[in-house]
Scaffold this motif. Structure first.
Motif, PDB file in Angstrom:
ATOM      1  N   SER A   1    -116.031  59.098  22.409  1.00 46.97           N
ATOM      2  CA  SER A   1    -116.306  59.992  21.280  1.00 46.97           C
ATOM      3  C   SER A   1    -115.382  59.792  20.097  1.00 46.97           C
ATOM      4  CB  SER A   1    -116.179  61.457  21.731  1.00 46.97           C
ATOM      5  OG  SER A   1    -116.727  61.651  23.008  1.00 46.97           O
TER       6      SER A   1
ATOM      7  N   SER B   1    -112.311  57.464  17.611  1.00 46.95           N
ATOM      8  CA  SER B   1    -111.800  56.211  17.114  1.00 46.95           C
ATOM      9  C   SER B   1    -110.449  56.508  16.486  1.00 46.95           C
ATOM     10  CB  SER B   1    -112.757  55.659  16.068  1.00 46.95           C
ATOM     11  OG  SER B   1    -112.776  54.286  16.140  1.00 46.95           O
TER      12      SER B   1
ATOM     13  N   THR C   1    -124.012  44.634  12.418  1.00 45.09           N
ATOM     14  CA  THR C   1    -123.106  45.765  12.222  1.00 45.09           C
ATOM     15  C   THR C   1    -121.921  45.339  11.359  1.00 45.09           C
ATOM     16  OG1 THR C   1    -123.698  46.542  14.423  1.00 45.09           O
ATOM     17  CG2 THR C   1    -121.744  47.526  13.428  1.00 45.09           C
TER      18      THR C   1
ATOM     19  N   LEU D   1    -120.948  46.630   7.436  1.00 48.16           N
ATOM     20  CA  LEU D   1    -119.648  47.262   7.153  1.00 48.16           C
ATOM     21  C   LEU D   1    -118.877  46.489   6.093  1.00 48.16           C
ATOM     22  CD1 LEU D   1    -118.566  48.395  10.715  1.00 48.16           C
ATOM     23  CD2 LEU D   1    -118.836  49.869   8.714  1.00 48.16           C
TER      24      LEU D   1
ATOM     25  N   ARG E   1    -120.269  47.580   2.872  1.00 56.11           N
ATOM     26  CA  ARG E   1    -119.925  48.954   2.552  1.00 56.11           C
ATOM     27  C   ARG E   1    -118.472  49.092   2.108  1.00 56.11           C
ATOM     28  NH1 ARG E   1    -120.475  53.573   7.071  1.00 56.11           N
ATOM     29  NH2 ARG E   1    -119.244  55.168   6.026  1.00 56.11           N
TER      30      ARG E   1
ATOM     31  N   LEU F   1    -115.113  52.628  12.454  1.00 53.85           N
ATOM     32  CA  LEU F   1    -116.415  53.289  12.308  1.00 53.85           C
ATOM     33  C   LEU F   1    -117.461  52.726  13.267  1.00 53.85           C
ATOM     34  CD1 LEU F   1    -116.784  53.758   8.479  1.00 53.85           C
ATOM     35  CD2 LEU F   1    -115.505  55.048  10.164  1.00 53.85           C
TER      36      LEU F   1
ATOM     37  N   THR G   1    -120.150  54.497  15.614  1.00 53.62           N
ATOM     38  CA  THR G   1    -120.266  55.852  15.081  1.00 53.62           C
ATOM     39  C   THR G   1    -119.697  56.943  15.988  1.00 53.62           C
ATOM     40  OG1 THR G   1    -122.531  55.913  15.871  1.00 53.62           O
ATOM     41  CG2 THR G   1    -122.225  55.468  13.535  1.00 53.62           C
TER      42      THR G   1
ATOM     43  N   ALA H   1    -117.860  60.385  17.098  1.00 52.56           N
ATOM     44  CA  ALA H   1    -118.025  61.740  16.573  1.00 52.56           C
ATOM     45  C   ALA H   1    -116.744  62.257  15.925  1.00 52.56           C
ATOM     46  CB  ALA H   1    -118.451  62.682  17.690  1.00 52.56           C
TER      47      ALA H   1
ATOM     48  N   LEU I   1    -117.594  59.965   5.149  1.00 53.95           N
ATOM     49  CA  LEU I   1    -117.706  60.076   6.604  1.00 53.95           C
ATOM     50  C   LEU I   1    -117.933  61.518   7.029  1.00 53.95           C
ATOM     51  CD1 LEU I   1    -114.907  57.803   8.035  1.00 53.95           C
ATOM     52  CD2 LEU I   1    -117.362  57.632   8.390  1.00 53.95           C
TER      53      LEU I   1
ATOM     54  N   GLY J   1    -121.246  62.790   6.580  1.00 54.10           N
ATOM     55  CA  GLY J   1    -122.186  62.354   7.602  1.00 54.10           C
ATOM     56  C   GLY J   1    -122.018  63.081   8.938  1.00 54.10           C
TER      57      GLY J   1
ATOM     58  N   THR K   1    -119.078  63.476  10.764  1.00 59.99           N
ATOM     59  CA  THR K   1    -117.944  63.080  11.590  1.00 59.99           C
ATOM     60  C   THR K   1    -116.800  64.080  11.396  1.00 59.99           C
ATOM     61  OG1 THR K   1    -118.556  60.803  11.118  1.00 59.99           O
ATOM     62  CG2 THR K   1    -116.408  61.155  12.146  1.00 59.99           C
TER      63      THR K   1
END
Ligand SMILES: Nc1ncnc2c1ncn2[C@@H]1O[C@H](COP(=O)(O)OP(=O)(O)OP(=O)(O)O)[C@@H](O)[C@H]1O
Ligand SMILES: [Mg+2]
Lengths: 249, 253
Positions: free
Chosen positions: B79, B81, B114, B118, B121, B149, B152, B154, B180, B183, B185
């Motif tokens: 869950s 990072s 992925t 990134l 971004r 990230l 993804t 939580a 973030l 979104g 998080t």
């Protein structure tokens, strides 16, 4: 399922391919020693066997591995200091895979160094009539020796406080072959030195590799050699695991 | 689970005989940015490390998305990072390779795509195939956050994400963090800068002497503080404004 050890091993293989100089740096000292002993001291050393280079090579290979192993500590130490270790530890992967990746990397990079040294030795006149099976057995002993030292390196890499500290432990390892049968037969040594030389791991490993490469036999000391290597490996493995757990709080 | 992403109750931790945390309590909701503010050695990193399963607490409870950090570390790691105090990147790999490595380790379905998105971004596309140790401090930090990230998570922990960055790079990081949280998080960030907390945080906790001496929104905290200290909070951005103004003017010329 994904295999984190494989991914992490791939990562470190890139590191090694991008800095081939580390392989060369590690190989240089043993090669210099080999030149020195064959072309300067060798003429005066009586081993009672064929060309001195043949006698010398197994010990030189151990020195090459012992100095290469310092980089295993260093790479691990760098991972801890850079925070990459913390990143891996907070990801949902098997934690021990990080250590295994380092140990396997050590195996590969030391194999490359050993190959370089053997190639130079061939140029210098080293010859062996051993068949493939005996070569494989010799490679096996060197592999187990490398793994044993690699787990030892994991301990220092995890616990060292400085870069120097992480690599310093390889110096005594590099020195051990000098008080063994690696350069001269132990029979010529004074009593106490001889007793030490004959009962430390390097002598049995060197003698076993010689038996495999030149006599085409497994020799009588291979079990002593393997017992040393596997013993050191198992003890280091468990100490390393403990240090790893301890470091995680 | 519900709305709470992180809940911490009575967290304690000592190193040898040094009591670092003496009972820390706070909660963070989904999509919320919580700033842990404290001076050097206050225990910010220790708190973050306990919540991200790196360090074991001596006492107290901590749950991430309903999972206990000590009893269910595997679920917690799924869950979260962690973006540590120093950019945790592999300098020998390129930016792209760093991202692909993490994507593979996290087991995301399309690691290469992925990584590519990134890089876009985080404006790292041009530098994507250069070795990461050649990056500037700001680029390293962006790569570091991008790596966090993947998959993804939580909850994201950012330990002093802007220390050592110049004001422009700092604002880039701030924008990323806001995006973030937008979104959904939950974000815990530690900082020594009052204005950083002011800029970003929905709620701020001030860590001092081993406990959170104050927790609340910026306006709540402003009410609690004597005016002199509020003045100090207000001074910081002005300095920065001037600096940015000068830089901006130079570039226009
Ligand atoms: N592994 C450890 N062993 C011993 N003491 C530690 C350890 N980790 C942290 N400490 C001590 O705990 C205290 C809190 O450290 P921590 O790193 O959590 O502070 P911090 O708020 O993150 O500070 P900084 O702003 O410098 O990053 C410090 O006094 C530090 O010396
Ligand atoms: Mg800190």
């Amino acid at each position: 399922m994904r295999n984190p050890t494989g991914v992490l091993l791939g990562r470190m293989m890139r590191t090694i391919l991008r800095s081939p100089d580390t392989i060369i740096t590690v190989a240089i000292t043993p090669i210099m020693m080999m030149l020195l002993f064959v072309y300067v001291f060798g003429g005066a050393i009586q081993t009672g066997t064929g060309p001195y280079i043949n006698y010398l090579l197994p010990g030189i290979l151990l020195i090459a591995i012992a100095s290469g192993i310092a980089y295993t500590s260093l790479r691990l130490f760098t991972d801890v200091k850079s925070g990459l270790m913390a990143r891996f530890m907070t990801m949902p992967i098997k934690r021990s895979s990080v250590l295994w990746a380092h140990v396997l990397t050590s195996l590969v990079s030391n194999a490359l160094t050993v190959l370089v040294v053997i190639l130079v030795a061939l140029v210098m006149g080293f010859r062996s009539h051993a068949d493939l099976l005996h070569w494989l057995a010799a490679a096996g002993i060197l592999g187990v020796f490398t793994m044993a030292l690699a787990w030892l390196a994991v301990i220092t890499g995890l616990t060292a406080r400085s870069m120097e500290g992480a690599t310093a432990y390889s110096y005594p390892l590099i020195f051990l072959p000098f008080i063994s049968s690696a350069f001269v037969p132990t029979e010529t040594m004074p009593q106490i030195v001889r007793a030490f030389a004959e009962h430390q791991p390097v002598t049995s490993i060197v003698n076993s590799i010689r038996a495999l490469l030149y006599e085409g036999t497994v020799g009588s000391e291979i079990w002593t050699a393997l017992a040393w290597c596997i013993g050191i490996m198992i003890v280091s493995y468990f100490v390393a695991r403990r240090a790893f757990k301890h470091q995680l709080g | 689970m519900g709305h709470t992403a992180i809940s911490v109750r009575g967290l304690t931790k000592s190193f040898k005989d040094k009591e670092v945390l003496k009972g820390v309590d706070f909660e963070v909701g989904r999509g919320e940015i919580f700033a842990l503010l404290g001076s050097n050695g206050a225990g910010k990193t220790t708190t973050v490390n306990i919540l991200s399963t790196l360090v074991k607490p001596d006492g107290g409870e901590a749950e991430i998305c309903g999972f206990d950090v000590q009893r269910q570390p595997e679920q917690v790691r799924r869950s979260i990072s962690l973006t540590g105090q120093f950019a945790a990147i592999d300098g020998m790999l390129t930016g792209r390779e760093n991202l692909i490595m993490i994507a593979k380790l996290r087991g995301v379905p399309h690691p290469v795509q992925t990584a590519g998105s990134l890089l876009d971004r985080f404006s790292l596309k041009e530098a994507a195939n250069r070795r990461a140790d050649k990056y500037s401090g700001g680029m390293k930090r962006r790569l570091d956050i991008a790596m966090s990230l993947i998959g993804t998570p939580a909850v994201i922990f950012l330990d002093e994400p802007t220390t050592g960055l110049d004001p422009e790079a700092r604002i880039e990081v701030w924008n990323t963090v806001k995006e973030l949280a937008g979104g959904g998080t939950a974000i815990v960030l530690t900082t020594q800068y009052l204005e950083e907390a002011e800029q970003l945080a929905d709620r701020i906790g001030i860590l001092h002497g081993g406990t959170l001496i104050k927790t609340g929104t910026l306006s709540e905290l402003k009410k609690m503080f004597p005016p002199a200290k509020v003045e100090y909070i207000e001074k910081q951005p002005t300095l920065e404004d001037i600096f940015l103004e000068i830089i901006g003017n130079k570039e226009e010329k």
